[in-house]
Design a protein around this motif. Structure first.
Motif, PDB file in Angstrom:
ATOM      1  N   GLY A  19      33.202   6.977  31.600  1.00 51.60           N
ATOM      2  CA  GLY A  19      33.958   7.738  32.591  1.00 51.60           C
ATOM      3  C   GLY A  19      33.831   8.926  32.437  1.00 51.60           C
ATOM      4  N   VAL A  20      33.332   9.783  33.562  1.00 49.20           N
ATOM      5  CA  VAL A  20      33.499  11.241  33.422  1.00 49.20           C
ATOM      6  C   VAL A  20      34.276  11.998  34.514  1.00 49.20           C
ATOM      7  N   GLN A  21      35.416  12.735  34.247  1.00 49.96           N
ATOM      8  CA  GLN A  21      36.224  13.331  34.926  1.00 49.96           C
ATOM      9  C   GLN A  21      36.241  14.705  34.980  1.00 49.96           C
ATOM     10  N   ALA A  22      35.949  15.468  35.894  1.00 47.63           N
ATOM     11  CA  ALA A  22      36.289  17.021  35.670  1.00 47.63           C
ATOM     12  C   ALA A  22      37.214  17.328  36.484  1.00 47.63           C
ATOM     13  N   LEU A  23      38.341  18.490  35.959  1.00 45.15           N
ATOM     14  CA  LEU A  23      39.306  18.939  36.416  1.00 45.15           C
ATOM     15  C   LEU A  23      39.466  20.289  36.711  1.00 45.15           C
ATOM     16  N   ASP A  24      40.044  20.652  37.968  1.00 47.00           N
ATOM     17  CA  ASP A  24      40.120  22.294  38.150  1.00 47.00           C
ATOM     18  C   ASP A  24      41.094  22.799  37.408  1.00 47.00           C
ATOM     19  N   ALA A  25      41.714  23.984  37.700  1.00 52.35           N
ATOM     20  CA  ALA A  25      42.564  24.695  36.809  1.00 52.35           C
ATOM     21  C   ALA A  25      44.053  24.405  37.210  1.00 52.35           C
ATOM     22  N   THR A  65      41.375  16.609  40.242  1.00 52.09           N
ATOM     23  CA  THR A  65      40.400  16.034  39.980  1.00 52.09           C
ATOM     24  C   THR A  65      39.196  16.638  40.954  1.00 52.09           C
ATOM     25  N   ALA A  66      38.161  17.163  40.119  1.00 54.37           N
ATOM     26  CA  ALA A  66      37.148  17.922  40.842  1.00 54.37           C
ATOM     27  C   ALA A  66      35.828  16.969  41.290  1.00 54.37           C
ATOM     28  N   VAL A  67      35.644  16.392  40.142  1.00 55.32           N
ATOM     29  CA  VAL A  67      34.530  15.238  40.024  1.00 55.32           C
ATOM     30  C   VAL A  67      34.721  14.114  39.142  1.00 55.32           C
ATOM     31  N   ALA A  68      34.329  12.860  39.596  1.00 54.92           N
ATOM     32  CA  ALA A  68      34.485  11.628  38.903  1.00 54.92           C
ATOM     33  C   ALA A  68      33.739  10.829  39.346  1.00 54.92           C
ATOM     34  N   ASN A  69      33.202  10.212  38.163  1.00 54.07           N
ATOM     35  CA  ASN A  69      32.218   9.001  38.694  1.00 54.07           C
ATOM     36  C   ASN A  69      33.062   7.877  38.921  1.00 54.07           C
ATOM     37  N   ARG A  70      32.207   6.659  39.396  1.00 52.18           N
ATOM     38  CA  ARG A  70      32.728   5.440  39.785  1.00 52.18           C
ATOM     39  C   ARG A  70      33.590   4.814  38.561  1.00 52.18           C
ATOM     40  N   GLN A  71      32.798   4.808  37.318  1.00 51.86           N
ATOM     41  CA  GLN A  71      33.555   4.197  36.095  1.00 51.86           C
ATOM     42  C   GLN A  71      34.847   4.778  35.866  1.00 51.86           C
ATOM     43  N   GLN A  72      35.016   6.134  36.073  1.00 48.62           N
ATOM     44  CA  GLN A  72      36.218   6.817  35.543  1.00 48.62           C
ATOM     45  C   GLN A  72      37.405   6.306  36.624  1.00 48.62           C
ATOM     46  N   TYR A  73      36.791   6.042  38.027  1.00 47.61           N
ATOM     47  CA  TYR A  73      38.033   5.750  38.710  1.00 47.61           C
ATOM     48  C   TYR A  73      38.381   4.068  38.400  1.00 47.61           C
ATOM     49  N   LEU A  74      37.490   3.223  37.983  1.00 50.57           N
ATOM     50  CA  LEU A  74      37.888   1.938  37.425  1.00 50.57           C
ATOM     51  C   LEU A  74      38.637   2.148  36.342  1.00 50.57           C
TER      52      LEU A  74
END
Length: 575
Positions: free
Chosen positions: A216-222, A226-235
């Protein structure tokens, strides 16, 4: 103004049309102007409209307009279309001659073909010459045909060709600048299009990678959004739950003991604060769906060097944790089952050794069996200690210096057999402390046997103990094969053995140093190590002793093998 208007018209409307449409469109303004002249002349000067030259001029312009439409200019060379503006000077000249004496300056119509020639960009020298010679012949030929010998008349009509030449020069410069600008815009557009396509390819590749990896990968802004997240991270987020309006707080997040993890300790909240961490273990979810995740986070640096968001990774390690737990259970069960028969074997071996009159050969064989049985008992004990993860420490008054001397004596035969020099560098006669003598002896034995195994013949091993502020410091130094910093970082991992140890085919299970660390930590101390490949390794153990008085560090007379320094980090030379 007429030249600028024509240039604007051509730039806006002509580009993008077919070659034939461009020629026709370029001829239409002149045809429209002459048609307007014909209407005006027919109304106000019918005498001029009846002139044959005027009629021939109108007819010639109509023919040129028809030719502009009928000729397939697209299949001809680009310069072929210049014939139309060149021929335009003929009907313009006829109309002008027929209208001489009127107030209308019909010769000004020549600006249209002049602008066409100058704007075309084809053969600039020829076009500029035609822009002057065409109007010149248009005004001089009538004088020559009329037989005028007045030089002043010829000089007077030079004004119109000069004006046309000036207009043509201006239009030529504007056209050249416009073409350069258009090329620059086209180049910029092509580069922009290429950059957009490359960006789109990178995005598709990134999306594919994110959706392919089982992490699971999740990118956060300042702001923490959540700016970007893959399907696995949403799970994963669905597994952990979410309280509306509480930002990044996930309610079903627990530590490894099963206790709810406070919001300020949760991985996403820590990442929003700008923390960087790796392998932070948490449990997500409840009941049978609960999973164990190894989380990591790194802040994203902004242009000013300040954190501008963060990137998190959630890796499911549930299967690994279950496998480790199963391994510990297996080790404990196997070790327990092995210990019982070994205890019986040891007892009977001792009884056999007490039989009088046993032949020396049988006694020697019995000693070999007894030695290997004890070694097997020791390995089983190590397995039990590794499986339990805890060492039972029972402190009592003891002399650490005496424990060091006994450990050196016990390891001396193995050192001689390996061709390694072994020396006790302790300068203090006594080092009283409150420690577990059995466990400290086991610690020293593990470190010494480890150093001897990884030291080549001819090398040296030195062990020393000294009083330090608040406790006792023990050091075991060798001139062995050493290890890298990366290998040293993993030395206390159970069953880990460095590549150098495996390449040297040194026997061992990778349990000696983890057990040594457990013994030291059981005393409330610390163990450190330093090593360099090919230069040896130094183990440093600090054992706190609350009853001890502050004293000096390691004795000055202690020998230190070459290549070693103080306070070094352990290497992966485990048994």
């Amino acid at each position: 103004m007429a030249a600028r208007g024509w240039a604007w018209f051509v730039h806006v409307f002509v580009h993008g049309l077919s070659r034939r449409q461009q020629v026709v469109l370029s001829q239409v303004p002149l045809a429209a102007a002459i048609a307007l002249v014909a209407v005006v002349v027919a109304v106000w000067r019918p005498d001029v409209a009846a002139e044959p030259l005027f009629v021939w001029g109108l007819l010639g312009q109509a023919i040129l307009l028809a030719l502009a439409w009928a000729v397939p200019w697209g299949s001809l060379p680009p310069g072929a279309a210049l014939a139309v503006p060149l021929l335009d000077f003929v009907p313009i000249g006829l109309v002008r001659v027929a209208g001489l004496g009127t107030e209308m300056q019909l010769g000004a119509l020549a600006v249209v073909p002049v602008v066409w020639l100058a704007w075309s960009g084809l053969r600039p020298g020829f076009c500029m010459a035609a822009a002057f010679l065409g109007p010149l012949l248009m005004v001089w030929l009538p004088l020559a045909v009329a037989g005028s010998a007045d030089a002043g008349a010829y000089a007077q009509v030079l004004v119109l060709p000069a004006m046309m030449l000036a207009a043509g020069a201006v239009v030529h410069l504007l056209a050249a600048a416009t073409r350069d600008q258009r090329r620059s815009l086209e180049d910029a557009r092509a580069q922009l299009q290429e950059a957009l396509e490359a960006k789109a390819r990178e995005k598709r590749l990134l999306d594919t990678v994110l959706e392919t990896i089982p992490v699971g990968v999740q990118a956060l802004d300042a702001s923490g959004a959540t700016a970007v997240a893959n399907r696995q991270q949403y799970l994963n987020k669905a597994l952990a739950g979410r309280v509306p309006g509480v930002g990044q707080d996930w309610p079903r997040v627990f530590d490894m003991s099963g206790a709810p993890l406070p919001p300020d300790r949760q991985p996403v909240v820590r990442a929003v604060r700008g923390e960087a961490f790796s392998d932070f273990l948490v449990r997500l979810g409840e009941g049978p769906t609960q999973r164990v995740f190894s989380t990591s986070a790194r802040p994203v640096q902004g242009p000013d060097g300040r954190p501008d968001g963060a990137v998190l990774a959630f890796s499911d390690v549930t299967s690994l944790m279950e496998a480790l737990a199963a391994k510990d259970v297996f080790l404990a069960n196997v070790s327990h089952e092995l210990r019982n028969p070994l205890t019986s074997m040891t007892g009977y071996l001792d009884l056999l050794g007490e039989i009088p009159g046993m032949p020396s050969r049988a006694g020697h064989a019995l000693e070999v069996v007894r030695r290997n049985t004890r070694r097997l008992e020791r390995l089983v004990g190590d397995l039990l200690a590794a499986a339990s993860g805890a060492i039972d420490v029972r402190p009592e008054p003891a002399d650490v210096a005496e424990l060091v001397r006994l450990a050196v004596e016990a390891a001396a035969p193995a050192a001689r057999s390996a061709g390694v020099g072994l020396k006790d560098g302790t300068v203090c006669a006594q080092l009283p402390a409150v420690v577990d003598p059995v466990r400290i002896a086991q610690l020293l034995d593990n470190l010494l046997s480890n150093a001897i195994k990884y030291t080549r013949p001819g090398g040296r091993v030195v062990v020393r103990a000294s009083r330090a502020a608040g406790g006792i410091v023990c050091e075991v130094c060798d001139t062995g094969i050493g290890m890298s910093a990366e290998e040293a970082a993993a030395v206390f991992t159970r069953f880990y053995r460095a590549p150098g140890a495996r390449a040297a085919r040194v026997p061992g299970l990778g349990l000696g140093l983890p057990i040594a660390r457990s013994i030291v930590e059981g005393h409330g101390g610390r163990i450190e190590c330093s090593s360099r490949p090919g230069a040896g390794t130094t183990f440093t153990v600090f054992l706190p002793d609350p009853a001890a008085e502050p004293g000096e560090g390691p004795g000055r007379g202690a020998e230190t093998p070459a290549g070693h320094g103080q306070q070094q980090h352990l290497g992966p030379q485990q048994r």
